[in-house]
Design an enzyme around this catalytic site. Structure first.
Site, PDB file in Angstrom:
ATOM      1  N   LEU A  59      28.017  76.160  85.437  1.00 54.81           N
ATOM      2  CA  LEU A  59      28.063  74.704  85.294  1.00 54.81           C
ATOM      3  C   LEU A  59      29.449  74.368  84.769  1.00 54.81           C
ATOM      4  O   LEU A  59      29.935  75.018  83.834  1.00 54.81           O
ATOM      5  CB  LEU A  59      27.013  74.185  84.299  1.00 54.81           C
ATOM      6  CG  LEU A  59      25.597  73.883  84.778  1.00 54.81           C
ATOM      7  CD1 LEU A  59      24.815  73.195  83.660  1.00 54.81           C
ATOM      8  CD2 LEU A  59      25.560  73.037  86.031  1.00 54.81           C
ATOM      9  N   ASP A  60      30.078  73.347  85.339  1.00 56.55           N
ATOM     10  CA  ASP A  60      31.376  72.917  84.841  1.00 56.55           C
ATOM     11  C   ASP A  60      31.292  72.513  83.372  1.00 56.55           C
ATOM     12  O   ASP A  60      30.233  72.070  82.900  1.00 56.55           O
ATOM     13  CB  ASP A  60      31.886  71.702  85.639  1.00 56.55           C
ATOM     14  CG  ASP A  60      32.233  72.034  87.070  1.00 56.55           C
ATOM     15  OD1 ASP A  60      32.271  73.232  87.411  1.00 56.55           O
ATOM     16  OD2 ASP A  60      32.461  71.090  87.846  1.00 56.55           O
ATOM     17  N   LYS A  61      32.411  72.619  82.707  1.00 55.31           N
ATOM     18  CA  LYS A  61      32.498  72.216  81.295  1.00 55.31           C
ATOM     19  C   LYS A  61      31.928  70.816  81.069  1.00 55.31           C
ATOM     20  O   LYS A  61      31.170  70.586  80.121  1.00 55.31           O
ATOM     21  CB  LYS A  61      33.957  72.266  80.836  1.00 55.31           C
ATOM     22  CG  LYS A  61      34.214  71.647  79.473  1.00 55.31           C
ATOM     23  CD  LYS A  61      35.702  71.585  79.175  1.00 55.31           C
ATOM     24  CE  LYS A  61      35.969  70.790  77.905  1.00 55.31           C
ATOM     25  NZ  LYS A  61      37.420  70.660  77.632  1.00 55.31           N
ATOM     26  N   HIS A 157      33.138  73.117  92.149  1.00 52.41           N
ATOM     27  CA  HIS A 157      33.382  71.662  92.172  1.00 52.41           C
ATOM     28  C   HIS A 157      32.868  70.997  93.449  1.00 52.41           C
ATOM     29  O   HIS A 157      33.333  69.916  93.830  1.00 52.41           O
ATOM     30  CB  HIS A 157      34.878  71.345  92.008  1.00 52.41           C
ATOM     31  CG  HIS A 157      35.398  71.604  90.635  1.00 52.41           C
ATOM     32  ND1 HIS A 157      36.695  71.330  90.266  1.00 52.41           N
ATOM     33  CD2 HIS A 157      34.801  72.098  89.513  1.00 52.41           C
ATOM     34  CE1 HIS A 157      36.875  71.654  88.998  1.00 52.41           C
ATOM     35  NE2 HIS A 157      35.734  72.128  88.524  1.00 52.41           N
TER      36      HIS A 157
END
Length: 236
Positions: A59-61, A157
């Protein structure tokens, strides 16, 4: 964030798997710049086992919501296989800028790194890896739309680039959208639910994460009332 806070974000627990509600702004893995990451808090999630759990996907930041962890090597291997085969159903909620003309659709655009120096920075590229996202509208308000996003592939992304390429960038995205780099509204992308067919002879495990605080106002403005999380099978 302390041990008590990370444990309070536990959504699901059984002998093989944990699901936590990752807060926006907390990186999952250590990076070159250092700083606090989820990795520093994993010991608090052992719950009596001799080793810390490991993250089974990314999961992205700045993305909040459902994050799956395996509790021991065999569990991690099983989860990695499920994610690799795209057998885990992931649903994201995103507040996007603009109003898509249709109520649902697919985004089928291949993705590739934009720069060899920064492999996480992606772009639409005919020579890139196949990437598919399904979407549908959950609600609308002036200038904003709440989308249900289902990534069929799992590229870096992917949702952020796909939405931007369709001219409805995710609100608060400073890389692919229109948000300022600092002091923006925060990325309005949330891993809403996950369905994991972990046990062959049982129903898949479904876990849902509540809408984060920074998204609640705009989700409500789009006509959806943020609700409490729902968990099925093995509620801790």
């Amino acid at each position: 964030m302390n041990a008590e806070e990370i444990v309070s974000r536990l959504l699901y627990r059984d002998a093989l798997m944990l699901v936590i509600d990752k807060p926006a702004g907390l990186p999952v893995h250590p990076g070159p710049k250092g700083g606090e990451t989820l990795f520093h808090h994993l010991d608090a999630l052992r719950f009596g086992l001799p080793r810390r759990p490991e993250v089974a996907h990314r999961l992205d930041k700045d993305t909040s919501g459902c994050l799956v962890l395996g509790r021991h090597p065999k569990a991690i291997a099983r989860l990695n296989e499920l994610f690799r085969k795209n057998e885990v159903d992931k649903v994201y909620w995103a507040v996007v800028e603009g109003r898509p003309h249709e109520d649902e659709g697919e985004i089928d655009l291949p993705l590739a790194p934009k720069s060899p120096d920064r492999g996480w920075w992606m772009k639409v590229d005919p020579k890139g890896q196949p990437s598919l996202t399904k979407w549908r509208v959950l609600g609308r308000t002036e200038g904003l739309t709440l989308l249900d996003l289902r990534p069929i592939t799992g590229r870096t992304h992917q949702l952020r680039v796909h939405c931007a390429a369709m001219n409805f960038p995710i609100l608060g995205d400073p890389i692919y959208g229109t948000a300022p780099r600092f002091n923006g509204p925060g990325l309005h992308l949330h891993a809403r639910s996950i369905t994991v067919p972990l046990y062959p002879k049982k129903e898949p495990i479904f876990v849902e994460a509540p809408v984060p605080e920074h998204m609640r106002e705009r989700v409500r403005a789009c006509g959806v009332i943020p609700d409490e999380p729902k968990v099925r099978e093995g509620n801790p």
